[in-house]
Design an enzyme around this catalytic site. Sequence first.
Site, mmCIF file in Angstrom:
data_model
loop_
_atom_site.group_PDB
_atom_site.id
_atom_site.type_symbol
_atom_site.label_atom_id
_atom_site.label_comp_id
_atom_site.label_asym_id
_atom_site.label_seq_id
_atom_site.Cartn_x
_atom_site.Cartn_y
_atom_site.Cartn_z
ATOM 1 N N ASP A 19 9.073 -4.699 38.556
ATOM 2 C CA ASP A 19 7.742 -5.217 38.853
ATOM 3 C C ASP A 19 6.761 -4.719 37.799
ATOM 4 O O ASP A 19 6.639 -3.515 37.597
ATOM 5 C CB ASP A 19 7.329 -4.746 40.248
ATOM 6 C CG ASP A 19 6.174 -5.520 40.830
ATOM 7 O OD1 ASP A 19 5.950 -6.675 40.413
ATOM 8 O OD2 ASP A 19 5.500 -4.971 41.721
ATOM 9 N N HIS A 20 6.083 -5.624 37.139
ATOM 10 C CA HIS A 20 5.090 -5.277 36.114
ATOM 11 C C HIS A 20 5.699 -4.458 34.987
ATOM 12 O O HIS A 20 5.187 -3.399 34.625
ATOM 13 C CB HIS A 20 3.887 -4.549 36.729
ATOM 14 C CG HIS A 20 3.201 -5.330 37.789
ATOM 15 N ND1 HIS A 20 2.422 -6.434 37.498
ATOM 16 C CD2 HIS A 20 3.191 -5.205 39.133
ATOM 17 C CE1 HIS A 20 1.954 -6.946 38.626
ATOM 18 N NE2 HIS A 20 2.409 -6.227 39.619
#
Length: 91
Positions: free
Chosen positions: A82-83
């Site tokens: 994530d990210h």
Amino acid sequence: MPLVTSKEMLYQAQKDHYAVGAFNVENMEMIMAVIEAGEEMQSPVILQTTPSTVNYADLNLYYASVKARADQASVPVALHLDHGSSYELAM
């Protein structure tokens, strides 16, 4: 069940008209809890992590924890960064 890609997991969900939960997990206990909940609900799960978590815990150690538990799971499990902060980390 071995880890699956989110692409194949989400394709199946789209085909069969259901949602898949994605949960940020930062340690072994959270990995175990999310997979256990997925098994209880008979639902696939996506385990998400962040660059700060893998930098803290070491990417190989984190992946090994996820893979070891996913290999024992009775439901599909995918791992998602994530990210992500770099192409190299994503690879």
